[in-house]
Write a protein that holds these residues in place. Sequence first.
Motif, PDB file in Angstrom:
ATOM      1  N   ASP A   1       0.797  -1.228   0.000  1.00 52.35           N
ATOM      2  CA  ASP A   1       0.000   0.000   0.000  1.00 52.35           C
ATOM      3  C   ASP A   1       0.827   1.273   0.000  1.00 52.35           C
ATOM      4  O   ASP A   1       0.402   2.281  -0.574  1.00 52.35           O
ATOM      5  N   GLU A   2       1.967   1.275   0.665  1.00 53.59           N
ATOM      6  CA  GLU A   2       2.757   2.500   0.801  1.00 53.59           C
ATOM      7  C   GLU A   2       3.535   2.795  -0.488  1.00 53.59           C
ATOM      8  O   GLU A   2       4.082   1.886  -1.114  1.00 53.59           O
ATOM      9  N   PRO A   3       3.615   4.063  -0.897  1.00 51.74           N
ATOM     10  CA  PRO A   3       4.348   4.419  -2.128  1.00 51.74           C
ATOM     11  C   PRO A   3       5.855   4.476  -1.878  1.00 51.74           C
ATOM     12  O   PRO A   3       6.401   5.531  -1.564  1.00 51.74           O
ATOM     13  N   TRP A   4       6.529   3.357  -2.016  1.00 48.64           N
ATOM     14  CA  TRP A   4       7.967   3.289  -1.714  1.00 48.64           C
ATOM     15  C   TRP A   4       8.824   2.967  -2.932  1.00 48.64           C
ATOM     16  O   TRP A   4      10.048   2.996  -2.849  1.00 48.64           O
ATOM     17  N   ILE A   5       8.192   2.668  -4.088  1.00 49.77           N
ATOM     18  CA  ILE A   5       8.971   2.324  -5.280  1.00 49.77           C
ATOM     19  C   ILE A   5       8.854   3.464  -6.293  1.00 49.77           C
ATOM     20  O   ILE A   5       7.797   3.664  -6.895  1.00 49.77           O
ATOM     21  N   PRO A   6       9.925   4.243  -6.525  1.00 46.94           N
ATOM     22  CA  PRO A   6       9.861   5.308  -7.543  1.00 46.94           C
ATOM     23  C   PRO A   6       9.798   4.710  -8.945  1.00 46.94           C
ATOM     24  O   PRO A   6      10.495   3.727  -9.243  1.00 46.94           O
ATOM     25  N   VAL A   7       8.972   5.282  -9.783  1.00 48.92           N
ATOM     26  CA  VAL A   7       8.791   4.739 -11.139  1.00 48.92           C
ATOM     27  C   VAL A   7       8.775   5.864 -12.155  1.00 48.92           C
ATOM     28  O   VAL A   7       8.577   7.035 -11.824  1.00 48.92           O
ATOM     29  N   ARG A   8       8.958   5.502 -13.421  1.00 49.36           N
ATOM     30  CA  ARG A   8       8.761   6.391 -14.554  1.00 49.36           C
ATOM     31  C   ARG A   8       7.684   5.775 -15.443  1.00 49.36           C
ATOM     32  O   ARG A   8       7.688   4.581 -15.678  1.00 49.36           O
ATOM     33  N   TRP A   9       6.795   6.637 -15.944  1.00 46.58           N
ATOM     34  CA  TRP A   9       5.630   6.148 -16.661  1.00 46.58           C
ATOM     35  C   TRP A   9       5.855   6.195 -18.170  1.00 46.58           C
ATOM     36  O   TRP A   9       6.629   7.006 -18.677  1.00 46.58           O
ATOM     37  N   THR A  10       5.130   5.342 -18.893  1.00 49.35           N
ATOM     38  CA  THR A  10       5.170   5.386 -20.344  1.00 49.35           C
ATOM     39  C   THR A  10       4.344   6.563 -20.835  1.00 49.35           C
ATOM     40  O   THR A  10       3.541   7.145 -20.092  1.00 49.35           O
ATOM     41  N   ILE A  11       4.502   6.898 -22.097  1.00 42.85           N
ATOM     42  CA  ILE A  11       3.746   8.023 -22.665  1.00 42.85           C
ATOM     43  C   ILE A  11       2.257   7.739 -22.633  1.00 42.85           C
ATOM     44  O   ILE A  11       1.429   8.628 -22.457  1.00 42.85           O
ATOM     45  N   SER A  12       1.883   6.469 -22.774  1.00 44.95           N
ATOM     46  CA  SER A  12       0.463   6.114 -22.840  1.00 44.95           C
ATOM     47  C   SER A  12      -0.189   5.977 -21.473  1.00 44.95           C
ATOM     48  O   SER A  12      -1.356   5.601 -21.389  1.00 44.95           O
TER      49      SER A  12
ATOM     50  N   VAL B   1       5.033   4.341  -6.153  1.00 45.16           N
ATOM     51  CA  VAL B   1       3.842   3.504  -5.968  1.00 45.16           C
ATOM     52  C   VAL B   1       4.156   2.379  -4.998  1.00 45.16           C
ATOM     53  O   VAL B   1       5.327   2.054  -4.737  1.00 45.16           O
ATOM     54  N   GLY B   2       3.093   1.785  -4.465  1.00 42.98           N
ATOM     55  CA  GLY B   2       3.258   0.577  -3.678  1.00 42.98           C
ATOM     56  C   GLY B   2       3.286  -0.642  -4.585  1.00 42.98           C
ATOM     57  O   GLY B   2       3.069  -0.555  -5.803  1.00 42.98           O
ATOM     58  N   LEU B   3       3.535  -1.787  -3.973  1.00 38.41           N
ATOM     59  CA  LEU B   3       3.685  -2.997  -4.764  1.00 38.41           C
ATOM     60  C   LEU B   3       2.395  -3.370  -5.485  1.00 38.41           C
ATOM     61  O   LEU B   3       2.433  -3.867  -6.619  1.00 38.41           O
TER      62      LEU B   3
ATOM     63  N   HIS C   1       9.795   2.050 -16.357  1.00 36.62           N
ATOM     64  CA  HIS C   1      10.826   1.358 -15.598  1.00 36.62           C
ATOM     65  C   HIS C   1      10.822   1.832 -14.156  1.00 36.62           C
ATOM     66  O   HIS C   1      10.219   2.864 -13.828  1.00 36.62           O
ATOM     67  N   ILE C   2      11.464   1.080 -13.307  1.00 35.93           N
ATOM     68  CA  ILE C   2      11.629   1.442 -11.904  1.00 35.93           C
ATOM     69  C   ILE C   2      12.800   2.416 -11.803  1.00 35.93           C
ATOM     70  O   ILE C   2      13.859   2.182 -12.401  1.00 35.93           O
ATOM     71  N   ALA C   3      12.621   3.475 -11.021  1.00 32.51           N
ATOM     72  CA  ALA C   3      13.618   4.557 -10.980  1.00 32.51           C
ATOM     73  C   ALA C   3      14.395   4.572  -9.665  1.00 32.51           C
ATOM     74  O   ALA C   3      14.683   5.634  -9.122  1.00 32.51           O
ATOM     75  N   ILE C   4      14.716   3.433  -9.146  1.00 30.27           N
ATOM     76  CA  ILE C   4      15.544   3.368  -7.934  1.00 30.27           C
ATOM     77  C   ILE C   4      16.983   3.714  -8.306  1.00 30.27           C
ATOM     78  O   ILE C   4      17.546   3.141  -9.245  1.00 30.27           O
TER      79      ILE C   4
END
Length: 534
Positions: free
Chosen positions: A12-23, A32-34, A46-49
């Motif tokens: 539930d907790e937003p602990w994973i930084p991510v980058r989103w696709t254009i769509s 986001v959380g898992l 992709h994941i932005a860790i």
Amino acid sequence: MPPDPPTYNLFDEPWIPVRWTISAQDSRPEAVGLRELLLRSHEISHIAIALPPALSALYRILYAVTARVTALDEAAAGPGDWRTRRLELLDGERLDAGAVEKFVQDQHGRFDLFDPRQPFLQDPRLTHQCDAENTAGVNKLITTRPSGNNHAWFRHVSDTAPDLPTTDQAVLHLLVWLYYGPSGRCSSRTVGAEKIANSLAGPLRSTLSYHPEGASLFESLLAGLPMPESTVRRVSDLCPWERDELPAPSAAPPELSGPCSGLTARSQHALLLVPDATGRHVKDAFITWAYRDKISRTGDPYLIWQTSKEGNPYPRPADSGRALWRDLDALLLKNPSGTARPQRPRVFLTAFDVSDDLRVRALGFEQDGQAKDVQFVDASTPPVLGLTEDCNEDLAPQIGNLRIVGETYGARLNRAVKKAWALYIDVPKIEDCTWSLDAGARYWPAAEAEFWHRLENQDFATAAAAFRQLAEQVYDTVTRKALGTLRGAKACSQARGELYGGAAKAAAKTPAKAPAKAPAKAGATRRSSTTEDT
């Protein structure tokens, strides 16, 4: 009545930084959380860790979770059926939401970072098995901070008044410890009558992992799934969070019976994070040993395995000074060249099923076996997995030859400048010097650009001449200042021959001497070339 313990559920907790696709849809949180990561993996680029070893460890956990969600954790009907089911999932263009929700519902309590009974990937018994007055502390937990008497490179910290890390920071360093932790001295842990204060190294320590990455995280997770043996069963191939009881530290570690346990249950360290009252920060940490017996890391599907002179397999070590293109043939060829007999990471035997446009992401940590950490390693290739020998039998060997030519002239240049330096300053031993460091810093980036340019254009005919010219240019640049003296000019001229393979061996020019004849023993028959067979 004591207050309820804090919670921090990784679903539930937003602990994973991510980058989103254009769509991706309008809602694009930075982390986001898992649960959201799985449900929207097709929208995530992709994941932005920014911590490469943490990302490599998280990838392994995500592969195990994805295998459970997709039922690709078993291949009872054989490899063909497993590969077909994976392609069917790929056609669906996203993970099944119902399967994700069911997994989250079943495992929700096991992904709480501060659960009093089974905190995620931690051991709550450390509160009474370790000395609560002599914990490791958060400066030890955060692997990028100096601790103890080590030098402070980026910031000063104090063990008496440490800056508390946020919980999302702490969980990433928890993963680094579990997979890349050092061997040697740790906090004392008392189990039964034994009090022991040393641990074995983590399963990925000093290694470099290679992960396939696609256009979305959904593709990357499917491509990174290792295919299980037909005998693997999910009821026995358990991840640590799926066990009802914590394993006994003094006993043998639980058996690794398949890819899910192999990806998640090899840690040699036991940790416990201590939260503050809010659960938003971690205020302390226990770090000690998990098992006395070493868990084998043989068979990890994301490592290049090599063979030592003694015949023992070992993973290719992380080297922050080595560009990823120099490993490319070991990722594409079935039997790449090399005295160490490298073997492709096993996951690449089937990853190209998912897409021809997969990149390779190399993640690791240059370290020694004990406490010395040197540098993170993070590199990525263009889409290359469509060039594997399985897909293109003609092109892949040429890529291997291109790498060998580039390496050859790099090695010759290194030898040449070191020899020139030794002759110039008149030292008997040829060894690393200021010229060799300068030459390496100039040659390898230029050679990498040349490699990718020729691969993109599939131009291999004049590669040797191109790499030779690069080496000659670098040699001339590095040694130019020495040419103003007679001694320097003579040294550089004499050593330049190393660029072309060096002088012929003196022994080859000198006629071989006839072997000395052994004195004939009494009664022995004298043999000669003319009488031996007569």
